[in-house]
Each structure stands twice: as C-alpha cells, then as structure tokens.
Design an enzyme around this catalytic site. Structure first.
Site, PDB file in Angstrom:
ATOM      1  N   ASP A 195       0.854  -1.193   0.000  1.00 24.04           N
ATOM      2  CA  ASP A 195       0.000   0.000   0.000  1.00 24.04           C
ATOM      3  C   ASP A 195       0.887   1.240   0.000  1.00 24.04           C
ATOM      4  OD1 ASP A 195      -1.917   1.895   0.231  1.00 24.04           O
ATOM      5  OD2 ASP A 195      -2.790   1.172   2.100  1.00 24.04           O
ATOM      6  N   ASP A 252      -7.107  19.937 -27.408  1.00 25.61           N
ATOM      7  CA  ASP A 252      -6.454  20.219 -26.126  1.00 25.61           C
ATOM      8  C   ASP A 252      -7.413  20.236 -24.951  1.00 25.61           C
ATOM      9  OD1 ASP A 252      -7.782  22.420 -27.003  1.00 25.61           O
ATOM     10  OD2 ASP A 252      -6.183  23.857 -26.610  1.00 25.61           O
ATOM     11  N   GLU A 269     -46.125  21.477 -70.383  1.00 23.75           N
ATOM     12  CA  GLU A 269     -46.494  20.082 -70.110  1.00 23.75           C
ATOM     13  C   GLU A 269     -47.352  20.001 -68.847  1.00 23.75           C
ATOM     14  OE1 GLU A 269     -45.962  17.569 -71.970  1.00 23.75           O
ATOM     15  OE2 GLU A 269     -44.226  17.961 -73.249  1.00 23.75           O
ATOM     16  N   HIS A 310     -28.999  -0.568 -84.200  1.00 30.57           N
ATOM     17  CA  HIS A 310     -28.692  -1.156 -82.900  1.00 30.57           C
ATOM     18  C   HIS A 310     -28.958  -2.660 -82.894  1.00 30.57           C
ATOM     19  CE1 HIS A 310     -28.050  -1.282 -78.585  1.00 30.57           C
ATOM     20  NE2 HIS A 310     -29.138  -2.021 -78.494  1.00 30.57           N
ATOM     21  N   HIS A 367     -25.567  -3.456 -82.140  1.00 27.09           N
ATOM     22  CA  HIS A 367     -25.686  -3.165 -80.704  1.00 27.09           C
ATOM     23  C   HIS A 367     -24.791  -1.986 -80.329  1.00 27.09           C
ATOM     24  CE1 HIS A 367     -28.232  -6.593 -79.691  1.00 27.09           C
ATOM     25  NE2 HIS A 367     -27.527  -7.250 -80.603  1.00 27.09           N
ATOM     26  N   CYS A 418     -28.553  -5.906 -74.232  1.00 22.29           N
ATOM     27  CA  CYS A 418     -27.687  -4.837 -73.717  1.00 22.29           C
ATOM     28  C   CYS A 418     -27.996  -4.489 -72.267  1.00 22.29           C
ATOM     29  CB  CYS A 418     -27.827  -3.572 -74.575  1.00 22.29           C
ATOM     30  SG  CYS A 418     -27.220  -3.789 -76.259  1.00 22.29           S
ATOM     31  N   ASP A 427      -3.414 -11.038 -74.618  1.00 24.69           N
ATOM     32  CA  ASP A 427      -3.806 -12.126 -73.729  1.00 24.69           C
ATOM     33  C   ASP A 427      -4.605 -13.140 -74.530  1.00 24.69           C
ATOM     34  OD1 ASP A 427      -4.029 -13.583 -71.432  1.00 24.69           O
ATOM     35  OD2 ASP A 427      -5.791 -12.535 -70.693  1.00 24.69           O
ATOM     36  N   GLU A 478      -7.642  -7.693 -69.821  1.00 21.22           N
ATOM     37  CA  GLU A 478      -8.571  -8.542 -69.075  1.00 21.22           C
ATOM     38  C   GLU A 478      -9.987  -7.990 -69.177  1.00 21.22           C
ATOM     39  OE1 GLU A 478      -8.076 -11.319 -67.547  1.00 21.22           O
ATOM     40  OE2 GLU A 478      -5.898 -11.514 -67.437  1.00 21.22           O
TER      41      GLU A 478
END
Length: 1463
Positions: A537, A796, A1088, A1182, A1186, A1213, A1234, A1322
């Site tokens: 102590d 602080d 519109e 398209h 596409h 798509c 690749d 890739e």
C-alpha cells in the site's frame, strides 16, 4: 429490367402478391422478390430468362436441388422463390411457400421419377453415406485423373469462412477440405470467397513472396531434352502458369516427385494464419477474468484466443496450465489453488461454478458480520481466552470427538481418505516446502508464469515430450513478452527501482517485479521467518500485520486506520524478506482487517509507483513529390508588432520550441502578429498557405466533436486544458527546415533574425492530425489502467468523469496531470476546472445535467449577409437542446449570389421568426446524460411550416433535440421527408450512442407500407418499430399501376418556342375530345404541366392520362403533398378529388395512337425540329451492331434520351449497366495481349491501351508459334513499341521473343496471380465475350463471329475522350503524333535565332528575344517570361552564334545570307 419484367405478367402478378412467405404469416410476396431472385441466379451461372417459363424454373430447381441441404439461407430462399414461380407458371393454386414446395415435389416425382424427395429447407439433411474423404486426383487403371471439387465441398468452405469470419477454425477447416488437392483446386476454393477481399489480398501477397523465394532457391536448370517435363516455378505452384495435367505429373511422377499441392497449401495456411491474427487481435496474455465475470465465460474467451495462437502444443499446454489460473480473478484463483497440482478443466469449472453468485455473496457477508459483531478483546486477558473446541468426527463446534454421539467416520478425520489417521495426514502439513524442482527463481507477477510465489502454479511434474531445457526456454520467452506488455501499457508497482532509466529507454531485458493494479498487489512476505500475505500500500505510512508473534520486546502504540483506532505492538529492526530481498524495518502487529506494508518498508525495498508510457517520437513528414519548400518574402510590419514578435520568439527559443535557422536555409514564410481576445497580449501567426500546398496530405483522425448527451452519468467530473498543445509535440527534424521565417527590423537597421520550428507550428495543416495521433498514444496506457474512468479528449480539451470517491477521483486526475507534465505537456491552473459548472466545448456540464453556455444573439441596425450567416449558425447550435428553433425564413434572406458585405432587407416573416426564436432562447433548457441500461427513444413531430423537430430521450429525460428542414425538391412528399428525418436521427444516434433508438413517428403503418412498397430502394433506413402517435402524414391520392378499363384516356402534350416564349398546351382523348390553350411567357415544362392540369380538370372521378414528359411523370410518381409551385398545388388538389387515377409515360410520339395526334395539335408554329423519322434506322442499326448511346446520338442526331431508350429496350444490352468510358495514361505504341477461351476455342486478343482499339482472332493452339504469327501480323498493321502480357508459356516462348526482337518491340510481363497487371486486356476480354453473346445468332462459326464482334467494338462503340470510336481515336492519335513530330522538327530550326523588335510607336529596338514561331505576317517572341506577337515589319531575325553581335550588322540580318541560314 430486361428479362425480369417479363417473368410474370397480368394475373400472375396478382396471384403472386396473394401468396404468403410463411404459413399463417402476414407478409406476402412482392415483385421485389422476383427482382432479387433474378439477381441471385447470376451467382450460380444461371440466366435470368429461365424464370420466364415452367421448363426454365424446372432446370433451376434441378441445379439448386443438391445444394440446398448444406446451403446458406440465401440459397434456400432462392430455391423457395423459384418453386413459387414454377407453381404460378403451372397455374397451380398455392397459399404459401411450403405448399408450393410440396406441389413441386409431387409433380417432379410424377414426371421424372428421379426426384425421390425434395430437400427440406427448414431443417438440415443427413449427410450421404459413403467415404467422406476429398481426393480430387484418383488413380484409374494405372493413370491419374483429375476429378473437380464437388459443389458440396466448395459450399462447405464458403460457409466456414462466412460463419467463422476468419476465426481460428478456418485453418484446420482448410487443411481438411484441401487434403490431396492440386493448386487448381485450391485456387477454385479461394475464388469462391466473394467478400473478405482484404484477407484475400493478404493471402495473395504471401503467395507472391513465397513464389519469389521458391524461384530464388530453385534456379532454372539448363536446356531440357525434348519431351522432358520442366521443373515447376513459383507461379507454376500457384497454378497461374501451369495446367492441371502438369500439376498431377509433378505430384505423382516416379522420380523426384514435387508435391506442388502440399507446397501451395502450406503457402495458403501461412496467409490464413496471418488473417486469423488480423481478425482476432486479442492476445492470450490479455485475456483476464473480470471481477464479476463467471468462470465459464472466462474459460470460453481464453480457449477462443488460445486457438488463434500459432505456436507448438507444448507452449499451448503451458499456457493452459499456468495462464488460465494466473489470470483468473482473486475469488476464483483462491478456489483453484485449493484443487492442488494440475487440476482438470472439469474440476475447475465445477469448483468455480458458484463464484460471484448470490450464495457466495451471502457467505462473505455472513463472515464479515460475524467478525464485526464479535466482542472486543479485553486488554491483558489473552491468557483467559479459550479456544473453541471443534469435533473432528462430525465437524460441529462445542464438543470433542471423544464426546461425539454421531457414528464414527471411517478413515482420516482430516481428508476423509483411508489408509492413515489424522495425525499422519499429509494435508495437515503447512505446505511451505515443495517436493518438486523449484526451477529458476522469478518475480511474483500476478499475470506471469512463475514457479515460485503465492499467486502462481508451478511447472507440471508429469513428463513432457520436449526436453526440460526447451520448455524452460519457451517459458522464459513468454515471460519476456509478458513483461514487455505490462511495461508498455499498465500502471503498476515496480520493485526494486534499479536501472530505471534503462527500462524507460526501451531495454526490456531485466526482470524487475511488477504488479498490475487490475487487482490488489498482494505478496508473500516472511517476518522473522513467519510467512504472511501482505498488501503493498503506497498510501499507508506504517506497516501493520496480524496473526504473528514477535516476542515481548515491543512498545504499545495506537494507530488510526480505516476501521477506527487500533491498539498495536511496535517492533523495531525486524528482519523482513520480500521477493528474495531482506531488509530491517519497523513493523506493528495488531487486529487489522488486512496486513499492510506501508511506505516505510516499500522505500527500504526500493519500490516505487510507476506509470510507464511510450516515448513521444516525431512522425516523419515529407513534401509532395517534385515540390520544394516555400520561398515567400517577409512583408513589412509595424514597430509594435516587431517588438511583440521578438519577445514571443525569444521566449519560445528559451523553451526549446524554436531554434535559429542556419544561413544556408533558403526557405521563408511570412509572419505577423494579432492581438488576443483580452487585447493586452499578442499572438504570433505564420502564413503557411504556401507550405500547406506542397506538404503531403493528412487524414483527420477525429472526425467530429464529442457530444455531452453521449456521456454516461458520473458522480465526479473534472475538466482540464493542455496549454500550448501543438508546441509540446516535436516536429520531425528533416521537415523543420521548411518552417523557416524571418523577424524583420525597423529601417533595415540590422539583418533579420531567422528561426525554424522544432515543434508543431500553428497554421500548418499537419499539426491537427499529428497532435490527435500523438495524444491517443500518450493517453492509451492511462485508459487501460483506468477502465472505469471516462476520458474524453478533443484536441487540447480533456474531460475526466468517474464514480470513484472524491479522494480517488482527485488522485486519478493528479496522476493524469503528472503524466502529461512528465511528457512536456502543460496543464495551466487557470483552465483547470474542479467544481461545477464546467465550461467544456461550448457546453456547461453538471454531474447530473448539461446545458449550452449562455447564448447572446447579436443586435444590429444594419445586417449584412455575413451577419445573417453568423446568426443562423448560432441558432443551429442552439437547436440541439432548444426545441422549436426555426431558420427557414432567415435563410431565405440570403438566397442567391450575394457578397458577404451586402446589406440584407428583412421580411416580416423573418422578423417574426427571429422574435419567436428569442422567446424560445429566453427559457433555459437542460439535457441529461446517457444511461446504457435504459431504452433509447426518439419522438418526431411536425409543425405548420413543414419543419420537423425531434427529441431523443430516455423516459422523461431528454438527451438532446434537433430539427430537420432540408427540402431537396420543390415538390415534397411527407412520407419521403419522414424517411429522411428517420435517416438523420439514425445516423446521429449511431455516432453519439452507437445504437438505434426506438422511434415514435406520426404516421400510420398502412400509409408507410403503401409508400415503402413502391419506394423501398430509396436509401438506408434504420430498423425501427412503429409506435402509435397521432398521425400527421398521409398519402393524399390513389395512383394505380394498371389502366382503368372503360374510362376515358387523355393524351397530353405541351410545347414552347424558345425565342418567342409562346407555347401551347392541350390534350386529345380516345373518344374524340380535344382542347388547346395558348400560353405566353412559358417554358416546355410549364406547358407540359398545364396540359396535365387541363386533363385533370376536364376528366371524371376516374381517368387514364398518358404524358410524354418525364418531368411531369417524375412529379406525379413522387406523390407530392405540397409544392412551392402554384400550378403543381393545383394539380395536387385535382388529384385528391379523383377516386382512382392511372398515369403513364411514353417516349416520343411516333406510332402511338392519340399521343401522335396531340403532338401535331400543339406543335403547329411552335416546334421547329423533328427527329422522329430517324428513330427506325437507329433501331435497325442497334439490332444489327448493338451500338451504344453516344454512337446512336452522334450518327443519327437523336437526343440522348431517345438513344438511351433504344438501348434500354434491348434485352441483350441490359445485362450490365452502361460502361463508363475512359482512357488510361499510356504511350502511343503500348499494346496488351492475352488469350481467352470461349466455346472450346482459343481467342488471342490484343488491345491498344490508349485508344481501346482491339485486334482478335481464333487460333488453333495456344503455342508460341501461333502467338508469334499473330504478333507479326499485328506489327505489320500498327506501330508497336511496347507489348505487355502475362507469364503464360506462349508469351514467354522463344518464338515470341524472336519476333519482338526483330520488330523492335519491348516486351514486359505481369505479376503472378495478379491479373490487374494487364487489367486493360482482361477487361476487354470480358467486353468481347459480352459483344459475342449479343450477336451470336448472326453467324455459325466462332472464327466469323469473333471478327464481327471486333468490328462492332472498334467502329460502333462511341465514347471516352473526344466522343470517338476506338478506331477513330487510334487513327487520330497516330496522325497527331506525326503532326507533333513534324512541328517539333520545324520548330527545332528556330532555336538558334534571336529577334530584335520594336513595339508601337517606340522607335527603340528591344531584345534580343527567343524566336518561338515565324509566320507570314508576324513572329512569336519570348522575352523573359512574357510571350509577344510582333509584326514581321517590326522584327529583325538574326542567327545566334554564341558571341555578341551588332544589331546593325547587315551580314546577320534576315534574308542577307546566301546559304539560306535563316529561320
């Protein structure tokens, strides 16, 4: 949505919404479940279109069937949803999911006869019989063949990772599942882990390191004979550059087999062990039982942490036998020591079962009361006291065994065992000596493994598989590690204090005994040879013990203790032995509740109370790459400021915060001074703007300020401040030179004095982050040593709160101050707050409440924009505790682009709002502190001005309040605003309290669910319970999703001329009615809206309205209840009157009955450009190629809205979203190459990195010869200087290297197991396969379809830089490069010429200047940093030969040289 929208149509959708998710449940299926199921199918490689038919659903069920017994909850939910869709396609009536599964089971058994029983998703199925081993490589007829891993094995691995979250069980699980696997199989297991990418990246880094080490240790041998198998490289073992056949041959060849599978498994295990340590950061040494924690819970945590420790079994065995007892709390440790040597875990759990429970507490209380109520001893009457007699036979007091009438107990009356009597009982011995080896003497550490001492267990005496010397070495290593842990983080007692400085400098070698104060520091001491347990102590002056006799040579003494005054005997020069150290000191004996060694003995032993902390080391800071420090000159200052700065700098230099800059320092930053708040002192400021621009970036560690409502209620609070906070933390030495500044002198009387900062300067952008990081490190040991103390630090300002007594709390605060002061941080007394109220972060804190500091609203005659901004800021600050604060009309005063000093004109509404706020602020409000055990609640209210207010409370005690008035849209909906309010409260509660409150909302459950079904994708909403409050929010009108049969259909349209602002609005119905209204000063959107309002007004209670304006459709679909537009408010009123209303939008007008007619009706004289005739050719284009949106818009001149609609309606798509095009930073001649595979064919792909241009074709074999031919063909078409590939065998072959050498191409390779190194090609492989899938039906052979897809990608995809196709971009780059080279060659001829010139009417010749460009009528000249354009008639161009020439020398003027040496 593509295929998803066509899964169910018409009545099937209605039938779906009647089916319940569970039998008897309330929730039913919705379309969102179909959308979710379509998304989930992609994870199993299944197309979404299979859901559109009964046969497709049956195929899905066949695939999912074997996975359901061991699958995740998501898989089972997907299986159930597909069963329900199958029943709808088969027109089977079902009520719930279970019924659908039974119907599917019955039909499949009847049709196929193979589905014996459908898997039950409600309970796990039994495992199939047979061998459970996993052997992907099997020997059949003498040959080894590869069998892929089963889905069940992969599913078990994924489930293990997801459930255990990289716990310690993952490593043995991986070992079991990957037994006998090849690297191909192991990579398949790794690829199945979708989440935990951080862990996967760690494993990849380990693989790369191990592969590199393998390549270093196994160099490539010489040339191999033809047909001989090559030796594996590191990338081969990782499976990136080797095939399965090669891996099997290496593993099972007759001579020198190489177990590539086991090697790769070991690499993965190293990575997994690293991940386990990352995901389980708790050290086994830190697992300690809490004071009130059950022993069983502590054992569970101990063994969980033990499994994560990667060490040998002997060390784990030692940890189990030593640390498990060592780190138990004192109550359990006392019981465990009574069990003797090496008790089993079962014995420990049984013995400690009641520790900490009510029974034990009652026994302790009874013993304490018994001691307290015992009669006080009579002085000098010790001889008259008689010892209480206890019977050894029955155990009762009051009689002896001879007088006992109970049956005689057999065996020993001490321990109950037979074979001996009580006089010879071994357990009757005191047990001070041990009959096993003591081993090395060590300190008594409550947490350390020590063979001696009162609080430790010794080394087990049973034989071990390892030599004793190895076990001892392992124990010593663990002791050193534990000592480092304790010394680095715990507040403790150290004895003796020798080599103190060495220890604090980081030398952990000497083993000074230390005592962690997480429990009482109790040791065994010997007083004149008598053992006694004593408490160390440091707060006691003297030492006093009980229960020992030291003779009659004493002097009586009365001492005051915790229990009052005690009569003691004082002995002097008593020999005391503690921790193998002997001293002679004064000690007292008496009736003390606990034996205590005070400071008189602790000082003699050399003990001290220490708080070890980490040294504050400067953090390294650098400038941004390529940048240099600031070189800004000092501006003039007044004499007063110079004198103030001089005084400040001299003081800072004396305190070691500044030092004089050397004369070689070239950097400078301006400095100046301003008066502080008290107007008496000066503050030095440095203009670090230039330094901040070139300094590296930092991250703010503390993202916000703490709030008092998040503080727990404590009885004592103290607030202190760190003075000169930044100036207490050192700046890194290498960076100090850039902070140089100069103090000027008046009239330049002497050279200015230059300084540099040695500490963090104010105004520099790195100071806050470094200060926050350093303070966290400094305070971390204090937080660990005082877990019951709340320590809140923001910059602080420091707040300390606890429930300790006043003395203990003040002692804790003093320890913190001493810690900070010892590290150089000052804690000024003028900012030290010990008594309430505490001023902290703008708040006033009391032990039971908090409130804002006094708020004073400014009083001004003339208000500027800046004044209003400050006023709104003050009111928003007050709104956290004052309910009802409003700033809506005040903010409207400063709408628009206004300067800060512009005067503001007040409106009546703003003045009334300010007065109302003043009344609210005049009534003081208080907030309460957070109590974790109580429920957190949030109540939301809405006032008349559409402002939402809320309060967060616990019962009747309010923690804080707030307001929400953000309206992002002009047209608002109450339920949407309520969702935003809930979102704000949820985020705020998570930040402050870390939990979501229970919400009280003014909305009915039906209203919310009706809105949420349509807008459930809105954003993150916390989980919350509905609590009934008076509903304020309602949905005003009923919009239906399907046309109303039999009702009139209105086609509306509006148009406007942009020049004249004239317009028309009108409608036409399917019953022949029409109406047109002429408008003035309007816009297309207003026209519109006007047409839509006309249709609403002229229609009946039910109507169908078709619009072609997405603006109108967006407003109506949002179901607004209020708006700032009068026209929209009129529309809302008309819609409320309708019983039901159907509103739909269609793009453009062509081919739509009614819509086309109304378009012509309102377009006459208004619209000038029509593009409708170009829609059909664009659609045909398209369907053929596409093409993307930009290509269609560019080629056919369509608006992007129309072009995007064409692409969106294409099913092929819509499997992926529109790509974000761009261009990487690469040179013109850089290509990537690749090989990819599709439909059993090998496709070689080359991509030009800068443009995205692609070359691809099908090759027969993936060999070096075929690759070299393709490269030669590519080099003959396009300029190539650099080729980047992976490490495939075909790309590293001699044929490719020879072609690259011959064509002058530089070749580079990627990193093994890291496909991002060639990310462009890739990604292009992926896009190429998608394009092939779109046009696959247009050709038969793969060779043809690959070339067609390449054409589409090169010429029909527009986007990226310049909005060009890849082919246009590549040609443009080559052309631009040639132009640049030509211009560069032409400009290089101008470098050797100089220009003299005249400007304006000035007849003097100026120059010479550098010639940059010579045109027919003028030249461009660079003079210094200026660039001038000079007419040719006012310029003379001469050649620069290096020496000085006369201007008038005719031989050097332009046009006079015969050899043509002119620019």
């Amino acid at each position: 949505m593509g295929a998803r929208s066509s899964v169910l149509r018409g009545k099937k959708v209605d039938e779906l919404e009647k089916i319940r998710l569970r039998p008897g449940g309330k929730k039913k299926y919705r379309l969102k479940h179909i959308v979710w199921a379509a998304n989930e199918l992609g994870k199993f490689g299944l197309a979404e279109s299979l859901l559109e038919s009964k046969e497709g659903c049956q195929k899905i069920i066949t695939v999912l069937d074997p996975l359901v017994p061991t699958g995740s909850e998501n898989l089972k939910s997907l299986f159930n949803t597909v069963c329900v869709i199958w029943c709808l396609h088969a027109e089977e009536k079902v009520k719930d999911t279970e019924g659908a599964k039974q119907i599917v089971q019955r039909h499949l058994v009847a049709e196929t006869g193979t589905a014996d029983k459908m898997p039950s998703t409600s309970r796990p199925a039994a495992p199939p019989s047979g061998r459970g081993g996993n052997y992907p490589v099997q020997q059949i007829a003498g040959n080894y063949s590869h069998v892929p891993l089963s889905p069940r094995t992969l599913n078990a691995w994924v489930k293990l990772v997801e459930e255990k979250k990289f716990g310690a069980e993952v490593v043995p699980g991986f070992q079991a599942l990957s037994e006998g696997c090849t690297p191909y199989d192991i990579n398949q297991m790794l690829n199945c882990v979708g989440d935990h990418q951080a862990a996967m990246q760690i494993i990849r880094e380990i693989i790369n390191e191990e592969a590199a080490d393998w390549d270093v240790q196994h160099p490539i041998p010489g040339p191999l004979p033809a047909g001989q198998l090559r030796e594996p490289r590191g990338s081969d073992i990782a499976g990136t550059t080797s095939t399965v056949e090669e891996q099997i041959q290496w593993m099972f060849r007759a001579q020198n087999p190489i177990p590539v599978g086991n090697i790769y498994r070991r690499w993965i295990q190293i990575g997994l062990q690293k991940c386990v340590r990352m995901y389980n950061p708790t050290n086994i040494l830190d697992v300690k039982q809490g004071p009130k924690e059950p022993f069983q819970s502590y054992v569970d945590r101990f063994y969980k942490s033990l499994r994560a420790e990667q060490t040998d079994p002997a060390v784990k065995n030692w940890m189990t036998q030593t640390l498990l007892v060592q780190n138990a709390n004192p109550d359990c440790k006392l019981v465990l020591k009574g069990l003797g040597m090496n008790p089993t875990l079962e014995e420990m759990l049984t013995a400690c079962q009641g520790i900490g429970g009510p029974g034990q507490k009652a026994r302790l209380m009874a013993e304490a009361l018994k001691e307290a109520l015992a009669p006080a001893p009579i002085p000098f009457a010790a001889a008259q006291q008689r010892r209480t007699i206890k019977c050894w036979n029955c155990g009762k007091d009051g009689h002896s065994a001879r007088q006992c009438r109970a049956p005689r107990r057999q065996g020993c009356w001490k321990c109950g065992k037979s074979g001996h009597v009580m006089a010879n009982c071994p357990e009757r011995q005191a047990g001070f000596l041990r009959d096993w080896p003591m081993g090395k003497e060590a300190s008594q550490l409550p947490r350390d493994p020590s063979p001696a001492g009162a609080d430790t267990n010794s080394t087990p005496s049973r034989p071990s598989s390892r030599p004793a010397r190895e076990v001892l070495a392992a124990r010593e290593e663990a002791e050193r590690a534990e000592n480092e842990t304790i010394q680095g983080g715990d507040r403790g007692l150290t004895a003796p204090r020798t080599r103190r400085d060495t220890t604090q400098r980081g030398d952990r070698g000497f083993a000074a005994p230390q005592f962690s104060l997480w429990k009482r520091p109790v040791v065994t001491a010997y007083v004149e040879g008598q053992p006694v347990e004593v408490l160390l102590d440091t707060g006691a002056d003297d030492s006093i013990v009980a229960g020992i006799e030291l003779g009659s040579n004493y002097s009586p003494k009365i001492v005051g203790g915790i229990g009052g005054f005690i009569n003691t005997k004082e002995y002097k020069n008593v020999e005391i032995k503690v921790l193998n150290k002997k001293v002679k000191a004064t000690i007292m004996t008496g009736d003390t509740p606990i034996n205590i060694f005070g400071r008189n003995i602790l000082t003699a032993l050399g003990m001290s109370l220490n708080l070890p902390v980490a040294k504050v080391d400067p953090i390294k800071v650098i400038l941004k790459p390529g940048k240099d420090g600031p070189k800004v000159r000092q501006w003039p200052l007044t004499k007063e400021k110079i004198e103030a700065l001089k005084e400040i700098c001299e003081k800072m230099e004396r305190e070691g915060q500044l030092e004089e800059a050397p004369p070689t320092n070239p950097y400078n930053t301006p400095t100046f001074a301003i008066k502080k708040k008290d107007k008496n002192k000066w503050r030095m400021l440095i203009d670090f703007r230039e330094l901040n621009k070139v300094t590296q970036e930092f991250t703010e560690i503390q993202l916000g300020i703490p709030h008092p409502a998040g503080l727990a209620k404590k009885r004592r609070i103290t607030v202190l401040d760190i003075g000169d906070a930044y100036f207490s933390i050192p700046l890194h030495e290498d960076f100090r030179q850039y902070t140089a500044f100069t103090l000027p002198t008046v009239n330049n009387a002497e050279p200015g004095k230059r300084y540099i900062y040695k500490v963090l300067p104010q105004g520099w952008k790195g100071s806050p982050a470094i200060f926050q990081h350093t303070m966290r490190q400094v305070l971390e040991p204090f937080r660990k040593a005082n877990p019951d103390v709340i320590l809140v630090q923001y910059m602080d300002d420091i707040l300390i709160a606890s429930d300790r007594t006043d003395l203990e709390h003040d002692r804790t605060v003093l320890q913190l101050k001493e810690l900070l002061n010892g590290l150089g941080f000052s804690t000024p007394d003028e900012k030290f707050q010990k008594d309430p109220p505490y001023k902290w972060m703008g708040y006033e804190l009391w032990p039971t409440k908090w409130k804002l500091q006094k708020i004073q609203l400014p009083q001004k005659e003339v208000w500027t924009v800046n004044d209003i901004q400050k006023l709104v800021g003050v009111l928003n600050w007050a709104a956290q505790i004052y309910p009802g604060i409003k700033t809506k009309h005040l903010c409207r005063l400063i709408r628009g682009k206004m300067t800060l000093t512009e005067e503001v004109q007040w409106t009546e509404l703003a003045e009334a709002e300010l007065e109302e706020n003043k009344i609210i602020l005049s009534q003081e409000q208080e907030g309460c502190y957070y109590q974790e055990e109580k429920e957190l609640e949030a109540t939301v209210q809405k006032d008349q001005d559409n402002q939402w207010t809320y309060k967060i409370h616990q019962g009747e005690k309010i923690l804080k309040v707030g307001k929400y008035a953000k309206i992002k849209n002009t047209h608002t909906n109450g339920v949407r605003l309520l969702a935003h309010v809930v979102q704000k409260i949820g985020k705020e509660a998570l930040v402050i309290w870390g939990r979501i409150p229970k919400f009280h909302l003014p909305v009915e459950r039906e209203t919310w669910e009706q809105w949420w079904d349509n807008y459930w994708q809105v954003t993150w909403i916390p989980d919350w319970d509905f609590v009934s409050t008076p509903p304020l929010v309602r949905l005003a009108f009923n919009l239906v999703k399907d046309p109303i049969p039999g009702e009139e259909t209105f086609y509306t349209d509006g148009s406007c001329n942009r020049q004249s602002k004239e317009g028309k609005a009108g409608y036409i119905t399917d019953r022949g009615r029409d109406k047109v209204r002429i408008l003035e000063q309007t816009t297309n959107q207003q026209a519109e809206l006007e047409a839509f309002a006309m249709a609403l007004t002229d229609s009946g209670p039910k109507a169908n309205i078709i619009v072609d304006s997405q603006y109108v459709m967006g407003i109506v679909a949002g179901q607004p209840t209020e708006s700032e537009s009068k026209l929209v408010n009129q529309i809302i009123e008309e819609m409320i009157k309708k019983e039901t209303l159907y509103v739909a939008w269609v793009p453009a007008h062509k081919g739509i009955g009614g819509n086309q007619e109304v378009d012509h009706l309102v377009s006459q004289g208004i619209r000038q450009v029509l593009f409708l005739e170009k829609i059909e050719p664009a659609q045909e284009e398209h369907e053929k190629y596409h093409s993307n949106v930009k290509e269609l818009s560019h080629k056919f001149g369509l608006p992007k809205l129309v072009a995007r609609q064409i692409v969106n309606t294409c099913a092929q798509c819509q499997q992926k979203g529109e790509a974000i095009h761009g261009q990487v930073d690469a040179e013109l001649g850089t290509w990537q190459m690749d090989c990819t595979h599709l439909e059993g064919k090998i496709i070689i792909v080359a991509v030009h990195v800068a443009s995205g241009f692609i070359e691809a074709e099908v090759i027969p074999q993936e060999t070096g010869r075929q690759t070299a031919l393709f490269l030669l063909k590519l080099a003959s078409r396009w300029p190539i200087t650099h080729l980047h590939t992976d490490n495939g065998a075909n790309f590293t072959s001699q044929e490719v290297k020879m072609v690259a050498w011959w064509t002058g191409i530089e070749q580079s390779f990627g990193v093994p197991y890291n496909p991002q190194s060639q990310g462009v090609v890739e990604a292009m492989n992926h896009h190429l396969k998608n394009q092939i899938s779109r046009i696959r039906e247009q050709a038969n052979t793969m060779e043809t379809i690959v070339l067609m897809a390449v054409h589409c990608m090169n010429f029909k995809r527009r986007g990226g830089i310049g909005d060009m196709t890849p082919a246009e971009r590549l040609i443009n780059m080559i052309t631009t490069e040639q132009e640049i080279q030509f211009l560069h060659a032409k400009n290089s001829k101008l470098k050797n010429f100089r220009v003299y010139f005249r400007e304006g009417r000035d007849q003097l010749w100026k120059g010479p200047g550098e010639l940059l460009w010579k045109g027919d009528g003028a030249v461009i000249v660079k003079v210094g940093t200026d660039i001038k354009i000079v007419p040719r008639r006012k310029a003379k161009i001469i050649r620069d030969y290096g020496g000085r020439r006369e201007v008038d020398s005719s031989s050097h003027l332009e046009g006079t040289r015969e050899d043509g040496e002119v620019a």
